[in-house]
Design a protein around this motif. Structure first.
Motif, PDB file in Angstrom:
ATOM      1  N   PRO A 158      42.503  24.461  34.893  1.00 31.33           N
ATOM      2  CA  PRO A 158      41.024  25.357  35.594  1.00 31.33           C
ATOM      3  C   PRO A 158      39.613  24.103  35.848  1.00 31.33           C
ATOM      4  N   LYS A 159      39.766  24.185  37.397  1.00 31.05           N
ATOM      5  CA  LYS A 159      38.879  23.585  37.641  1.00 31.05           C
ATOM      6  C   LYS A 159      36.760  24.139  37.010  1.00 31.05           C
ATOM      7  N   PRO A 160      35.937  23.502  36.720  1.00 26.09           N
ATOM      8  CA  PRO A 160      34.913  24.203  35.610  1.00 26.09           C
ATOM      9  C   PRO A 160      34.521  24.798  37.161  1.00 26.09           C
ATOM     10  N   SER A 161      33.894  25.612  36.810  1.00 25.50           N
ATOM     11  CA  SER A 161      32.709  27.268  38.052  1.00 25.50           C
ATOM     12  C   SER A 161      31.811  28.102  37.442  1.00 25.50           C
ATOM     13  N   ARG A 162      31.092  28.004  37.892  1.00 24.74           N
ATOM     14  CA  ARG A 162      30.204  29.432  37.375  1.00 24.74           C
ATOM     15  C   ARG A 162      30.104  30.679  38.264  1.00 24.74           C
ATOM     16  N   PRO A 163      30.120  31.690  37.924  1.00 24.36           N
ATOM     17  CA  PRO A 163      29.548  33.041  37.857  1.00 24.36           C
ATOM     18  C   PRO A 163      28.700  32.958  38.889  1.00 24.36           C
ATOM     19  N   GLY A 164      29.556  34.466  40.047  1.00 22.58           N
ATOM     20  CA  GLY A 164      28.561  34.643  40.741  1.00 22.58           C
ATOM     21  C   GLY A 164      27.604  35.611  40.528  1.00 22.58           C
ATOM     22  N   PRO A 165      26.417  35.657  41.363  1.00 22.20           N
ATOM     23  CA  PRO A 165      24.827  36.881  40.722  1.00 22.20           C
ATOM     24  C   PRO A 165      25.354  37.571  39.893  1.00 22.20           C
ATOM     25  N   GLY A 166      26.802  38.471  41.799  1.00 26.10           N
ATOM     26  CA  GLY A 166      26.828  39.975  41.298  1.00 26.10           C
ATOM     27  C   GLY A 166      25.518  40.868  42.026  1.00 26.10           C
ATOM     28  N   ARG A 167      25.608  41.992  41.662  1.00 21.02           N
ATOM     29  CA  ARG A 167      24.812  42.939  42.229  1.00 21.02           C
ATOM     30  C   ARG A 167      23.796  43.274  41.073  1.00 21.02           C
ATOM     31  N   PRO A 168      22.468  42.872  41.823  1.00 17.58           N
ATOM     32  CA  PRO A 168      21.041  42.984  41.105  1.00 17.58           C
ATOM     33  C   PRO A 168      21.295  44.232  40.134  1.00 17.58           C
ATOM     34  N   PRO A 169      20.136  43.972  39.613  1.00 17.39           N
ATOM     35  CA  PRO A 169      20.006  44.789  38.644  1.00 17.39           C
ATOM     36  C   PRO A 169      19.607  46.814  39.029  1.00 17.39           C
ATOM     37  N   GLY A 170      19.559  47.374  39.086  1.00 18.37           N
ATOM     38  CA  GLY A 170      18.913  49.031  39.377  1.00 18.37           C
ATOM     39  C   GLY A 170      19.239  49.850  41.336  1.00 18.37           C
ATOM     40  N   ARG A 171      20.297  47.858  41.610  1.00 11.00           N
ATOM     41  CA  ARG A 171      20.708  48.601  42.798  1.00 11.00           C
ATOM     42  C   ARG A 171      22.240  49.533  42.990  1.00 11.00           C
ATOM     43  N   PRO A 172      22.499  50.767  43.193  1.00  7.88           N
ATOM     44  CA  PRO A 172      23.461  51.457  43.312  1.00  7.88           C
ATOM     45  C   PRO A 172      24.499  50.818  44.310  1.00  7.88           C
ATOM     46  N   ASN A 173      25.710  51.303  43.534  1.00  7.52           N
ATOM     47  CA  ASN A 173      26.372  50.574  45.239  1.00  7.52           C
ATOM     48  C   ASN A 173      26.602  51.749  46.410  1.00  7.52           C
ATOM     49  N   THR A 174      26.131  51.754  47.186  1.00  7.41           N
ATOM     50  CA  THR A 174      25.883  51.767  49.104  1.00  7.41           C
ATOM     51  C   THR A 174      27.531  52.555  49.491  1.00  7.41           C
ATOM     52  N   GLN A 175      28.166  52.406  49.262  1.00  3.38           N
ATOM     53  CA  GLN A 175      29.508  51.414  49.751  1.00  3.38           C
ATOM     54  C   GLN A 175      31.016  52.660  48.660  1.00  3.38           C
ATOM     55  N   PRO A 176      30.425  53.977  48.516  1.00  3.45           N
ATOM     56  CA  PRO A 176      31.819  54.449  47.967  1.00  3.45           C
ATOM     57  C   PRO A 176      32.925  54.399  48.442  1.00  3.45           C
ATOM     58  N   ALA A 177      34.128  54.073  47.273  1.00  5.90           N
ATOM     59  CA  ALA A 177      35.696  54.086  48.093  1.00  5.90           C
ATOM     60  C   ALA A 177      36.008  54.937  48.401  1.00  5.90           C
ATOM     61  N   PRO A 178      36.773  55.081  49.649  1.00  7.44           N
ATOM     62  CA  PRO A 178      37.460  56.473  50.138  1.00  7.44           C
ATOM     63  C   PRO A 178      38.525  57.060  49.315  1.00  7.44           C
ATOM     64  N   ARG A 179      38.658  58.321  49.771  1.00  9.50           N
ATOM     65  CA  ARG A 179      39.098  59.084  48.821  1.00  9.50           C
ATOM     66  C   ARG A 179      40.281  59.403  50.214  1.00  9.50           C
ATOM     67  N   TYR A 180      41.801  60.028  49.442  1.00  7.72           N
ATOM     68  CA  TYR A 180      43.060  60.033  49.665  1.00  7.72           C
ATOM     69  C   TYR A 180      43.638  60.597  49.091  1.00  7.72           C
ATOM     70  N   ASP A 181      43.920  61.581  49.933  1.00  8.53           N
ATOM     71  CA  ASP A 181      45.225  63.110  49.328  1.00  8.53           C
ATOM     72  C   ASP A 181      45.904  62.731  49.104  1.00  8.53           C
ATOM     73  N   VAL A 182      46.682  63.627  48.877  1.00  8.72           N
ATOM     74  CA  VAL A 182      48.060  63.411  48.339  1.00  8.72           C
ATOM     75  C   VAL A 182      49.119  63.362  48.843  1.00  8.72           C
ATOM     76  N   HIS A 183      50.531  62.890  49.575  1.00  7.79           N
ATOM     77  CA  HIS A 183      51.033  62.723  50.562  1.00  7.79           C
ATOM     78  C   HIS A 183      52.150  64.367  50.194  1.00  7.79           C
ATOM     79  N   VAL A 184      51.985  65.269  50.688  1.00 12.89           N
ATOM     80  CA  VAL A 184      53.094  66.258  50.412  1.00 12.89           C
ATOM     81  C   VAL A 184      54.137  67.020  52.063  1.00 12.89           C
ATOM     82  N   VAL A 185      54.857  66.960  51.845  1.00 14.74           N
ATOM     83  CA  VAL A 185      56.098  66.491  52.703  1.00 14.74           C
ATOM     84  C   VAL A 185      56.373  68.563  53.031  1.00 14.74           C
ATOM     85  N   ARG A 186      55.618  68.942  54.246  1.00 15.42           N
ATOM     86  CA  ARG A 186      55.634  70.117  54.807  1.00 15.42           C
ATOM     87  C   ARG A 186      57.468  70.508  55.434  1.00 15.42           C
ATOM     88  N   THR A 187      57.601  71.773  55.399  1.00 16.54           N
ATOM     89  CA  THR A 187      58.313  72.034  56.302  1.00 16.54           C
ATOM     90  C   THR A 187      57.709  72.698  57.505  1.00 16.54           C
TER      91      THR A 187
END
Length: 496
Positions: free
Chosen positions: A435-464
Motif C-alpha cells: 500500500p502507498k501512504p495516504s491521508r484520509p479525506g476531510p469527509g462531511r463537515p461536522p453538524g451538516r446533515p445529509n441532504t441527498q437521501p438514498a432513493p427507496r425501491y419497492d419489492v418486485h412482485v409478479v402479477r397476473t
C-alpha cells in the motif's frame, strides 16, 4: 512422506499459485485491495461476521476506507474469472463423467428499502410445510459434484436473477455457458460420457432437457408427486380413420394402478434409512400444452425419458418417509444406469453444504450492501476464496480442536482446510503491491446533515392478469390425484 506424496503436493501448490495469479489478473480496478480482502477471508479465524473485521487481519494491509471503496468501485472481469474457475481440476463421478448441480439460493434483504432489484424469495418457515416469502437477491449457482460422501463441490458460475426473469431460461443459458467453457478448456472431449446435470424440484426438467438437447448433456431432476405423464403411443390399427394418437395411456404418480410392471427394480441397503427400493419405467413423457414456455413453438415435441421411484423404509427424524420421483432425459436405461442415477441425485444435496459454508463461515450474506452490483462483486470474491480452499486440500494439515475427531487428509472439510490456509499463503507470494501512504479525506463537515437521501425501491412482485375469482371458476373438474408435493421429508441425506 513418500516421493509420490511430495509430487502431489508440488503439483497442488503449482495449481494453487497459478489460480491466484489468474484471479489477480481478473481484478481490473482496485485489484490489490480486492485480492487482499479475499486473502483475509481465507485467513481470518472463525466465521466472517462483517467485512470491516477483515481489515484487522494481517493479510489486509490497507484501511477500512480502501476496503469499502474497492467493493463499491472495484471491477472484476467476470468472463475471465469464469474461465479461470472452469480451468481448475474438476471432480468427476465414479465412471469418469462430469456431474453438475444447479440450484437457487437467496441473499435475504428484508429491511433494505434503499436496495433495488429485490425479489420475493421462497424460504421455509418454522412450521411444517410452511413457506415464507422474504425480499432478497436470488442467485442461481452451478457447481461440479464429487463422488462419494463429501461436502466439497467446485463452484463454476453464479448469476443473480433479475426482476421478471424466467428462472428456467436463465438456468438454461447459464448451463449452456458453463458446458461451453468446460468443452473449451478440455474437460470434455468427443467420445467422453455425457455430462449429467442434476436439479431438484422446482425446475421443468423436460423443458430443460429439450433446450439443452444439442449439447452432450443428460438431465436428471425430481418431479412433484402429483404429476401425470404419458406412455408412448401404440401402433395404429390398420384401417383406422382419423389422426393418429400422439400419446399413450396415463402414468399417474399418485395412482399405482396406472404404473404397470417396472422395467427395472433395485433393492439396496442404506446406512441410515434401511432398505431402499428403486423402480424405473422407461419412455414416459409429459403432455405439453400451448402455453407458457411452449406458446412460441411451431410444434409441441414429445420429450421421452425414464421415471425412477425411490422409497426408503425409515427416516432418522422419525417422520413418515415419502417416495421421491425422478425423471431422466435418457431412454432405454439399464439396471446399472438406474442404480447410478438415484445415487447421483442424492449427491446433489452437497450443494447445500456449500451454501451453508459460504453463508455461515465465509460470510457471503453478512454484509449490509445496498447496491446489487456490489453484491455481485462480493459474491465472486467468495467463490474465488472457496476455489482456493478446494485447490489447497492436498496441502492442508488437520488443525483440529481437542474435541474433534482426527480426519485423514482426503477427508478434511472446507472449514478445517481454512484453518491452516494462513500457513499455506506464506508459500504463495501475493501479487498485490504494497500500500502507498495516504491521508484520509476531510469527509462531511461536522453538524451538516445529509441532504441527498438514498432513493427507496419497492419489492418486485409478479402479477397476473387473471383474477382469483376467474381462476376459481376455471378450475378443472377432471378427476386427478390430489396435488401433494414431496415436501421436506425426502431422503436428502440418503447414502449407501
Amino acid at each position: 512422506m513418500s516421493v509420490r506424496d511430495d509430487a502431489v503436493r508440488v503439483e497442488a501448490l503449482s495449481v494453487l499459485s497459478a489460480f491466484r495469479e489468474q484471479f489477480y489478473r481478473c481484478l481490473t480496478a482496485r485489484a490489490d485491495t480486492l485480492f487482499e480482502v479475499t486473502d483475509a477471508l481465507l485467513c481470518t479465524d472463525g466465521p466472517v461476521r462483517s467485512p470491516v473485521d477483515l481489515v484487522l487481519a494481517p493479510e489486509h494491509r490497507r484501511g477500512h476506507g480502501a476496503m469499502y471503496a474497492a467493493l463499491e468501485r472495484g471491477r472484476i472481469d467476470i468472463d475471465r474469472l469464469r474461465l479461470a474457475l472452469t480451468a481448475t481440476p474438476m471432480p468427476r463421478a465414479a465412471d469418469g463423467r462430469l456431474v453438475l448441480a444447479v440450484d437457487v439460493t437467496c441473499w435475504l434483504r428484508p429491511e433494505a428499502h434503499t436496495s433495488p432489484e429485490r425479489i420475493l424469495c421462497h424460504t421455509y418457515g418454522r412450521g411444517k410445510d410452511q413457506a415464507i416469502m422474504i425480499p432478497g437477491w436470488p442467485y442461481s449457482v452451478v457447481v461440479a459434484l464429487e463422488t462419494g460422501r463429501s461436502s466439497w463441490t467446485a463452484p463454476l458460475d453464479a448469476v443473480r436473477l433479475l426482476p421478471g426473469a424466467d428462472t428456467a431460461t436463465v438456468t438454461a443459458d447459464q448451463l449452456r455457458g458453463v458446458i461451453g467453457r468446460l468443452i473449451a478448456v478440455g474437460h470434455w472431449q468427443p467420445g467422453d460420457l455425457d455430462i449429467l446435470v442434476v436439479v431438484d424440484a422446482g425446475y421443468d426438467v423436460p423443458r430443460l432437457a429439450h433446450v439443452l438437447g444439442d449439447l452432450p448433456v443428460q438431465v436428471l431432476g425430481r418431479m412433484r408427486s402429483d404429476r401425470v405423464l404419458r406412455r408412448a403411443a401404440g401402433l395404429r390399427t390398420p384401417g383406422t380413420n382419423g389422426r393418429p394418437p400422439r400419446h399413450g395411456g396415463e402414468f399417474i404418480f399418485g395412482d399405482p394402478a396406472t404404473w404397470g410392471e417396472p422395467d427395472h427394480t433395485i433393492s439396496a441397503e442404506t446406512r441410515l434409512y434401511g432398505p431402499a427400493n428403486v423402480h424405473a419405467w422407461g419412455r414416459l413423457h409429459p403432455r405439453l400444452t400451448r402455453r407458457a414456455a411452449w406458446h412460441a413453438s411451431a410444434g409441441l415435441p414429445i420429450i421421452e425419458g425414464t421415471v425412477i421411484r425411490l422409497e426408503v423404509a425409515r427416516l432418522p427424524s422419525g417422520a413418515i418417509p415419502k417416495p421421491v420421483w425422478l425423471w431422466w432425459s435418457g431412454t432405454d436405461a439399464t439396471t446399472a444406469d438406474v442404480d447410478r442415477l438415484w445415487q447421483a441425485f442424492l449427491r446433489r444435496f452437497d450443494i447445500e453444504h456449500t451454501f451453508r459454508l459460504l453463508k455461515q463461515t465465509l460470510g457471503w450474506t453478512s454484509p449490509k450492501i445496498r447496491n446489487p452490483h456490489t453484491a455481485d462483486r462480493w459474491t465472486w470474491l467468495i467463490l474465488a476464496a472457496y476455489t482456493q480452499l478446494r485447490l489447497a486440500r492436498p496441502l492442508a494439515t488437520d488443525l483440529r480442536r481437542p474435541w474433534e475427531k482426527p480426519l485423514p487428509p482426503d477427508r478434511l472439510t472446507p472449514a478445517r482446510v481454512r484453518r491452516g490456509f494462513r500457513h499455506l499463503r506464506a508459500k504463495n507470494p501475493s501479487p498485490a503491491a504494497a500500500p502507498k501512504p495516504s491521508r484520509p479525506g476531510p469527509g462531511r463537515p461536522p453538524g451538516r446533515p445529509n441532504t441527498q437521501p438514498a432513493p427507496r425501491y419497492d419489492v418486485h412482485v409478479v402479477r397476473t392478469n387473471t383474477s382469483w375469482a376467474d381462476a376459481k371458476k376455471s378450475k378443472s373438474t377432471n378427476p386427478r390425484p390430489r396435488r401433494r408435493d414431496c415436501g421436506s421429508n425426502g431422503v436428502s441425506g440418503l447414502t449407501r
